[in-house]
Write an enzyme that holds these catalytic residues in place. Structure first.
Site, mmCIF file in Angstrom:
data_model
loop_
_atom_site.group_PDB
_atom_site.id
_atom_site.type_symbol
_atom_site.label_atom_id
_atom_site.label_comp_id
_atom_site.label_asym_id
_atom_site.label_seq_id
_atom_site.Cartn_x
_atom_site.Cartn_y
_atom_site.Cartn_z
ATOM 1 N N LYS A 15 -8.558 12.523 -64.554
ATOM 2 C CA LYS A 15 -8.548 11.419 -65.525
ATOM 3 C C LYS A 15 -7.125 11.023 -65.873
ATOM 4 O O LYS A 15 -6.784 9.835 -65.890
ATOM 5 C CB LYS A 15 -9.287 11.848 -66.804
ATOM 6 N N ASN A 16 -6.289 12.024 -66.167
ATOM 7 C CA ASN A 16 -4.957 11.700 -66.700
ATOM 8 C C ASN A 16 -3.968 11.246 -65.627
ATOM 9 O O ASN A 16 -2.841 10.872 -65.948
ATOM 10 C CB ASN A 16 -4.399 12.882 -67.494
ATOM 11 N N ARG A 37 -5.799 6.175 -76.364
ATOM 12 C CA ARG A 37 -4.353 6.072 -76.546
ATOM 13 C C ARG A 37 -3.624 5.587 -75.291
ATOM 14 O O ARG A 37 -2.658 4.837 -75.373
ATOM 15 C CB ARG A 37 -3.815 7.438 -76.964
ATOM 16 N N VAL A 43 9.397 16.746 -74.680
ATOM 17 C CA VAL A 43 8.670 16.339 -73.472
ATOM 18 C C VAL A 43 7.483 15.453 -73.857
ATOM 19 O O VAL A 43 6.692 15.817 -74.728
ATOM 20 C CB VAL A 43 8.178 17.575 -72.694
ATOM 21 N N VAL A 103 4.458 13.093 -71.951
ATOM 22 C CA VAL A 103 3.819 12.650 -70.703
ATOM 23 C C VAL A 103 3.748 11.120 -70.679
ATOM 24 O O VAL A 103 4.206 10.465 -69.734
ATOM 25 C CB VAL A 103 2.406 13.272 -70.588
ATOM 26 N N ASP A 136 -4.504 20.943 -73.092
ATOM 27 C CA ASP A 136 -5.840 20.426 -72.763
ATOM 28 C C ASP A 136 -6.812 21.527 -72.352
ATOM 29 O O ASP A 136 -7.985 21.249 -72.113
ATOM 30 C CB ASP A 136 -5.750 19.372 -71.645
ATOM 31 N N ILE A 140 1.777 21.637 -78.921
ATOM 32 C CA ILE A 140 1.913 20.236 -78.494
ATOM 33 C C ILE A 140 1.379 19.280 -79.569
ATOM 34 O O ILE A 140 2.036 18.323 -79.941
ATOM 35 C CB ILE A 140 1.181 19.977 -77.150
#
Ligand code: EPU
Length: 429
Positions: free
Chosen positions: A22-23, A102, A172, A174, A316, A338
């Site tokens: 998905k990502n 998002r 960091v 993504v 995740d 995170i």
């Protein structure tokens, strides 16, 4: 609203095909905005988030089509998606489209790079933390865009185009790494991204952009160099396998016992997580076809794990790991670094009988002998699937409500687990 009903206790045996990530798929789809030619993506998962991204891109003028079934293909094969942004007819991404996901905010990068303007709604609040967009704004300003916030929208202009620059992220990120890479691909001159995200999905996007004609080096390390080009072309690209889905099913098998081949999974995408699975008690073997996970039924060991950017243990998979160690023989410590509020599953796991103590970002999980089925629900995707894992091992019936969260990121979870012997079904309505 659909629900998932599980009767716990059955071990898992068989094969689970791993879907495209998905990502990776979401930023790859967004990359179609960078060219007037067709981008063909293979191995696209059938997910609600992918459908939503199609709607968002359609609004900008992107045509999309999915190839029909091919000979020899089973229903679990990923889809082939063709995206063509011949003409971008609208540079606005409105609130009602952006607010539910998002990643839709990320269209801001390609729109400003190709069209010199974008008006994109700020992504609304999110269940897992505040998730601001300051890194995106600083990076795009660094590339020469003028940005204002107006009525809940980011309004970006770069009438003379973007120009390369040195972008240093304070932590960091993504999403902002994806967006900066896409925007810089069409900027004038060289961009250097420092403290870039190193996630495999960043590498996948960079590989696709390179095939489209972008000049990118260093993706997968903390420093990415991008030499801007005037235009990009279409290409064909296969989405990499979903490492979070892989890790989730690896934990499910470790939880229930059994022996499952995670077909098409790539162990190099989740070394750290597989190490944790092995430490808890799963036997993990790489094969030519993917990853085999087995457990012989002996007890589960407690672990001490902190979430970190790649190559560390992924946030995740934090909820799924927590579900797994609820039944360990001893006390586990899990620290989330995170997202500040990614513990929605704690209360719900407690409803199943888990013993979890939360102190800020630290969870202490004292293993219990048995979980007992109950009605549960969660407000984000990974939290929801952690409840499925717990339900698979709980005595009696667990009903997971609000299944649409699962459908955002897990393709046909009930079919995949059901085929391996789990007593799981979807209840409609
Ligand atoms: N952050 C800021 N400002 C920004 C951007 C990020 O403060 O402008 C903070 C975030 O609030 C967070 C941290 O930086 O605390 C890292 O966020 P990041 O930008 O890396 O996350 P993201 O790009 O929004 C992606 C995944 C998430 C995954 C994170 C971390 C996609 C579509 N989403 O989110 O996936 O948890 O990276 O690996 O790729 C999920 O799939 O369930 C999911 C939430």
């Amino acid at each position: 609203m659909d629900r998932i009903r599980i009767v716990g206790g059955a071990p898992l045996h068989g094969t689970i095909p791993i879907s495209g990530a998905k990502n990776a798929t979401l930023p790859l789809m967004i990359a179609s905005l960078l060219t007037d030619e067709t981008l063909v993506l293979d191995n696209v998962p059938r997910l609600a988030d992918v459908a939503q991204m199609k709607r968002i891109l359609s609004n900008h003028g992107v045509d999309h089509a999915v190839d029909g079934k091919r000979a020899g293909q089973n229903g679990m094969a990923g889809e082939t998606l063709r995206l063509t942004a011949r003409e971008i007819v609208d540079t606005e991404a409105p609130y009602d489209l952006v607010s539910t996901m998002r990643a839709s905010f990320w269209v801001v990068g390609p729109l400003i790079a190709r069209m010199g303007e974008a008006r994109v709604s700020l992504p609304g609040g999110c269940a897992i933390g505040t998730r601001p967009v300051d890194f995106f704004i600083t990076a795009l300003r660094g590339l020469g865009a003028e940005l204002d916030i107006d009525g809940g929208y980011v309004v970006a202009r770069a009438p003379k185009g973007l120009r390369g620059n040195r972008i240093v992220f304070p932590r960091v990120t993504v999403g902002a790494t994806h967006v900066t890479m896409m925007a810089a691909a069409l900027a004038r001159g060289e961009t250097v991204i420092e403290n870039a995200a190193r996630e495999p999905e960043i590498v996948d996007l960079a590989t696709c952009l390179t095939a489209m004609g972008a000049r990118i080096s260093g993706a997968g390390t903390s420093t990415i160099h991008i030499d801007g080009v005037d235009r990009l072309s279409g290409t064909r690209h296969t989405v990499l396998p979903d490492r979070i889905e892989t890790g989730t099913y690896a934990m499910a098998v470790t939880m229930t016992g059994g022996d499952v081949l995670l077909e098409g999974a790539r162990p190099d995408l989740l070394d750290t997580a597989l190490g944790v699975v092995a430490a808890v008690g799963g036997e993990v073997t790489s094969t030519n076809e993917g990853i085999r996970v087995a457990r012989n039924g002996s007890g589960l060991a407690p672990v001490n794990v902190t979430t970190e950017p790649f190559p560390g243990f992924p946030t995740d998979l934090q909820a799924q790991l927590m579900a797994l160690v609820t039944r360990a023989d001893g006390v586990s410590k899990i620290r989330e670094t995170i997202f500040e509020n990614r513990f929605m599953h704690v209360q719900e796991l407690a409803r199943l009988g888990a013993d979890i103590n939360l102190d800020g970002q630290h969870a202490t999980v004292t293993g219990v002998k048995r979980l007992k089925g109950a009605q549960v629900m969660a407000t984000d995707l990974r939290a929801s699937v952690s409840l499925v894992i717990a339900g698979l091992a709980a005595d009696g019936e667990t009903v997971v409500n609000r299944v649409y969260h699962l459908d955002r990121g897990f393709e046909r979870i009930e079919d995949k687990l059901g085929a391996c012997g789990a007593a799981i079904e979807r209840l409609s309505g």
